[in-house]
Enzyme design. Sequence first.
Site, PDB file in Angstrom:
ATOM      1  N   GLY B 243     -15.865 -16.198  80.916  1.00 51.43           N
ATOM      2  CA  GLY B 243     -16.355 -17.333  80.135  1.00 51.43           C
ATOM      3  C   GLY B 243     -15.461 -17.578  78.946  1.00 51.43           C
ATOM      4  O   GLY B 243     -14.882 -18.635  78.800  1.00 51.43           O
ATOM      5  N   ILE B 469     -20.863 -12.112  81.344  1.00 47.05           N
ATOM      6  CA  ILE B 469     -19.637 -12.844  81.662  1.00 47.05           C
ATOM      7  C   ILE B 469     -18.511 -11.881  82.033  1.00 47.05           C
ATOM      8  O   ILE B 469     -17.336 -12.209  81.941  1.00 47.05           O
ATOM      9  CB  ILE B 469     -19.214 -13.783  80.506  1.00 47.05           C
ATOM     10  CG1 ILE B 469     -19.103 -13.028  79.177  1.00 47.05           C
ATOM     11  CG2 ILE B 469     -20.207 -14.903  80.350  1.00 47.05           C
ATOM     12  CD1 ILE B 469     -18.589 -13.900  78.028  1.00 47.05           C
ATOM     13  N   GLY B 470     -18.911 -10.680  82.435  1.00 45.97           N
ATOM     14  CA  GLY B 470     -17.915  -9.688  82.811  1.00 45.97           C
ATOM     15  C   GLY B 470     -17.773  -8.616  81.752  1.00 45.97           C
ATOM     16  O   GLY B 470     -16.963  -7.697  81.856  1.00 45.97           O
ATOM     17  N   LEU B 637     -21.791   1.635  72.927  1.00 48.03           N
ATOM     18  CA  LEU B 637     -22.828   1.928  73.923  1.00 48.03           C
ATOM     19  C   LEU B 637     -22.237   2.531  75.184  1.00 48.03           C
ATOM     20  O   LEU B 637     -22.835   3.384  75.808  1.00 48.03           O
ATOM     21  CB  LEU B 637     -23.594   0.648  74.264  1.00 48.03           C
ATOM     22  CG  LEU B 637     -24.418   0.060  73.118  1.00 48.03           C
ATOM     23  CD1 LEU B 637     -24.876  -1.344  73.451  1.00 48.03           C
ATOM     24  CD2 LEU B 637     -25.611   0.963  72.810  1.00 48.03           C
ATOM     25  N   LYS B 640     -16.481   3.050  78.311  1.00 49.70           N
ATOM     26  CA  LYS B 640     -15.666   2.547  79.410  1.00 49.70           C
ATOM     27  C   LYS B 640     -15.643   1.005  79.407  1.00 49.70           C
ATOM     28  O   LYS B 640     -14.570   0.397  79.397  1.00 49.70           O
ATOM     29  CB  LYS B 640     -16.243   3.056  80.730  1.00 49.70           C
ATOM     30  CG  LYS B 640     -15.308   2.945  81.894  1.00 49.70           C
ATOM     31  CD  LYS B 640     -15.916   3.688  83.083  1.00 49.70           C
ATOM     32  CE  LYS B 640     -14.870   3.950  84.139  1.00 49.70           C
ATOM     33  NZ  LYS B 640     -15.409   4.848  85.168  1.00 49.70           N
ATOM     34  N   THR B 641     -16.819   0.400  79.391  1.00 54.23           N
ATOM     35  CA  THR B 641     -16.838  -1.067  79.382  1.00 54.23           C
ATOM     36  C   THR B 641     -16.319  -1.591  78.047  1.00 54.23           C
ATOM     37  O   THR B 641     -15.671  -2.634  77.993  1.00 54.23           O
ATOM     38  CB  THR B 641     -18.253  -1.616  79.669  1.00 54.23           C
ATOM     39  OG1 THR B 641     -19.172  -1.018  78.761  1.00 54.23           O
ATOM     40  CG2 THR B 641     -18.686  -1.330  81.089  1.00 54.23           C
ATOM     41  N   GLU B 712     -14.952  -9.531  70.723  1.00 50.52           N
ATOM     42  CA  GLU B 712     -13.960 -10.380  70.084  1.00 50.52           C
ATOM     43  C   GLU B 712     -13.044  -9.676  69.091  1.00 50.52           C
ATOM     44  O   GLU B 712     -11.857  -9.984  69.006  1.00 50.52           O
ATOM     45  CB  GLU B 712     -14.676 -11.571  69.420  1.00 50.52           C
ATOM     46  CG  GLU B 712     -15.181 -12.505  70.502  1.00 50.52           C
ATOM     47  CD  GLU B 712     -16.328 -13.399  70.083  1.00 50.52           C
ATOM     48  OE1 GLU B 712     -16.128 -14.611  70.081  1.00 50.52           O
ATOM     49  OE2 GLU B 712     -17.429 -12.898  69.783  1.00 50.52           O
TER      50      GLU B 712
END
Lengths: 342, 745
Positions: B243, B469-470, B637, B640-641, B712
């Site tokens: 997105g 959004i990924g 949290l 990894k992501t 961001e």
Amino acid sequence: MNSFTYARPDDITEALREKSIQVETTKFIAGGTNLLDLMKENVERPTRLIDLNRLPLSQIEELPDGSLRLGALATNADTAYHPEVQSRYPLLNQAILAGASPQLRNMATDGGNLLQRTRCYYFYDLATPCNKREPGTGCSAIGGYNRIHAILGASAECIATHPSDMCVALAALGATVQVSHPTGERSIPFEDFHRLPGNTPHLDNNLTPGELITSIDLPAKGFEKNFSYLKLRDRSSYAFALISVAAALELDGDRITDARLALGGVAHKPWRDQEAEALLIGQPATSDTFRRAAAKVVEGAQGQGSNDFKIELAKRAIVRALKQAAEMSEEVNVNVFQNSNP
Amino acid sequence: MMTTDYIGKPTNRVDGPAKVAGTAKYAAEFNVPNLLYGYVVSSPIAKGKITKINAEEVLALPGVHKVFSHENVPSLAWFDRSYKDDVAPGGSPFRPLHSAEVKYSQQPVALVVADTFELARYAASVLEIEYEQTAHETDLSKHIDDAREPGGGKTGYKPPKSRGNFGRGWEQGVAKVEANFQHGAQHHNPMENFATTVEWLGDKSLNVYDKTQGAFNSQQYIMKVFGLSKDQARVISKYTGGGFGSGLRPQYQLFLAVLASLELERSVRVSLTRQQMFSFGHRPHTLQHVALATNADGSLSGINHFAVAETSQFEDFTENVVGWSGMIYDCKNVKLGYRLSKLDVYTPLDMRAPGAASGSIALEIAMDEMAEAAGLDPVEFRLRNYADYDQEQNLPFSSKKLRDCYHEGATKFGWANRNPAPRSMRQGNRLIGWGMAGGIWDSATQPAQAKASLDADGHLRVQSGSNDIGTGTYTIMTQIAAETLGLPIEAVTFELGDTLMPEAPVQGGSWTASSVGTAVRKACQALGEKLLKQAQKMDESAFADATIDDVQFVNGQLRLRTDPDQAVVLRDLVQASGEPRLEAENSKLPGMLGMLKPAQYSMHAHNAVFVEVQVDEELGTIHVTRVVNAVAAGRILNPKTARSQVLGSVVWGISMALMEESVMDHRFGRYMNHNYAEYHIPVNADIHDIDVIFVHEEDDKVNELGVKGIGEVGLLGVAAAISNAVYHATGKRVRDMPVMIDKLL
Ligand SMILES: Cc1cc2nc3c(=O)[nH]c(=O)nc-3n(C[C@H](O)[C@H](O)[C@H](O)COP(=O)(O)OP(=O)(O)OC[C@H]3O[C@@H](n4cnc5c(N)ncnc54)[C@H](O)[C@@H]3O)c2cc1C
Ligand code: SF4
């Protein structure tokens, strides 16, 4: 995209006959990597497609005189990785691998590569005038955004470049294009294959509409010892050349005994400069020699605004490519990186 | 803080298998029966009006159902406010097919609907439309002087505040720098093109599969514009292929697909082409001026940051470009200005780190120039001007570990070995440069709702109508829920992207982890209380007198903290209740309270970026060979992501610095490189080592989870650090992004 009919002949005679029925609105299709894009953009609107993929033209074979024949339907990938190409024509291997992406090279054919059309932004966008797409409407690139446009051999009608990498090496190596038409065959020297725009920018090359490319023949001499394909572009891969240089040398000690020099991204055709080659032959392989040849190539070069920088860049790229060819060292290769982690 | 069986662990993406196996369906992949296809016709001119549409020939093609244009669109909502979505800036929103007027190049002017996509596309290509062209203005550099203060209207936007007396600070300065900066427009270009599939259920009832970053935003929009009830307008958006802000506002394919479906009483899909992905919001072309001055001790005596950006003729798109410059460093005299110039383009749109990404390029390059002029190392210079409280809002920071970002980043990078002199490092043909920069980004929390329900098999299902959004939303919400109720992660399913679910805000502003995460946690806590009540109903319950603070949820059980042997299996509690499942909601809007009270803290995430570039001076080629990005964003949290988010940000920053730009030919008022072949973003070969550091930062004020959001902040400073490194390598300052070959020759 318009509707079209489709045929998939098994042999060359049939393909040529099919094509001759409505020669102007029928198109051959090979890998489809360029033609289909252009059809989706409504730049090309063929009413009939003749699929070439069943023709027996994907061979890569040595001919009795030592030259190597690349069948028109051999894929760019199979060509680049063919053992004969890798060992005898490493310049061609490098040039092909500098182009597009692995997926595209697996689909793209050698014949199609020669006939791919320009990447001029305006050519692709029906909202803007373009002499190549619609003769007589004007050239939007002149006075517009022309970063990827020509600095050599352009005309007031068109400043587009031929986008191929493979063809730059083919020009340097002095290949010959073999062509069949309904009444026979002919050979076209590579330099005479593509055209300058002049006042007929809609014509990219000298193939007539009924003709089929059957093969591209490489002369026996492959410059396998001293060569370099240098491609400068706006990202490291998957971008067309701003400037590319195919340089090949034959050296006797420090002295240049034969030389080839061709550029991509600078003109409407792969730009081989034999006068510059003549300035190299017989000279010592030094920066001075290289600079003289480079200056010769860009004599008469003309910028169009956003591509002015390409004149200077071309000069520097030529010098670097010749140097790489002469030294054959990774050190000077612009594409090899190591980080300097302390 | 809470126990951590899952939170803070590098859990694999729970939606990974569905995406890899192709079972995750995107908006254009719902093949509902009897579907019609719409193809959008885009305007070739930038300004003027449509004088004639000749659709006869097209309508005669078998299989073509209708050509929609301003000539035949039924009367729809009247007032502008009906067209305003949650993220709309001030002004009058663009209404597709509303009138003959053409306001920008590539404006949608007609929709051809046919039995197949191919037929619709062909029909669109032969549709005859005549235009009367008028002169357009698209070149910001020619309209700096007409720029003016923006009107308000965009949620969250505050005009920049100056303080002190910059003129005096400038006078006082012993070292000074002053320069102009710019970058062109950029388009988000997520991998998934915009598309909407509308399933007609009869009687104006629709299932709308939309590509969006906010299902509720899309729902509100179509309800208001087409006069639909909530029940008639269910919006579903479970997977979004990227997105970056482009899906924050409902895009015109949504309008067109719903219009066609309602008019034709059929299911309709409208998908945009890659070229049409350049026909709506974008990061605006922005021109900036920065002036800095320092006292003899290297402290900043004045900061002046001024920006002019483009907007459309019909809306005032605003973003915070210069405000950060009054916040990140300590300085008494700060003068900030921000203006807009109205041009014949579409309204810009938030794009990853909107405003800050642009502003930080100018400020952080200027800071590098200032450090040099003041004779200080760039890190040392920033440390000397470290802001310990937010001087713009006059508030303490809830936490600020930017100092640690500088230290840990510099150490990892080996910054101490840097020779400050430009052109001092070389390897073969290549000049090597090291540069750094830093950034700051809001940590916002928005109202959000969530629902948790535990069934008799012990499976927990949690829902909130947010989006992924990924970024990893599915995964971290699953982690939070599993953690809160002490369940194995396999026993938890988190669902999102459906307006039948509890309401969540658009996914943007890096606030999803904090906002939806808080809602998920509260819903699970509420369910925990219900489970405790159920436990108290048991005969001779050990929990009879226990409060929620006396119990723990561990291993699928409810336990007494003081006596863990007193435990009951959660599943058994559901069974004992006689209900098929026990449910609880967080229906309070958690953020609302905080929004009404005046803020007590300034809440921000920070980062520091260190990069190495190698420049082939003769040929002008630049490679970013190493990046270390140290981020302080509160609690992480899922490392990894989170790391993936920051890696993506770094790649994005490299793109901004070296290649990305939508190039407009002002004679046509049209972006000319509107495809993926010519609009360059990095490929693998452009990306080398990237190191991500999450600096330890505890923050119990920002929100209950201590989360600041990382979508961001990681982008900030990257482009500036690259430009600074290029300067260090070559001695050439490039203030005009992207830095391409020609700028270094
Ligand atoms: C995104 C992208 C990036 C690319 N990047 C590069 C790059 O960096 N460098 C580069 O060199 N190339 C690049 N390419 C171009 C690619 O190399 C060409 O598209 C490809 O070589 C064309 O071959 P094809 O077989 O697919 O041709 P097709 O698309 O099938 O045909 C192209 C044309 O050739 C005609 N034709 C094909 N075969 C014959 C024949 N035997 N006789 C007569 N006519 C024939 C067709 O009628 C058609 O007009 C890129 C392409 C794409 C899409
Ligand atoms: S350069 Fe050639 S292809 Fe491009 S707009 Fe001009 S005429 Fe067309």
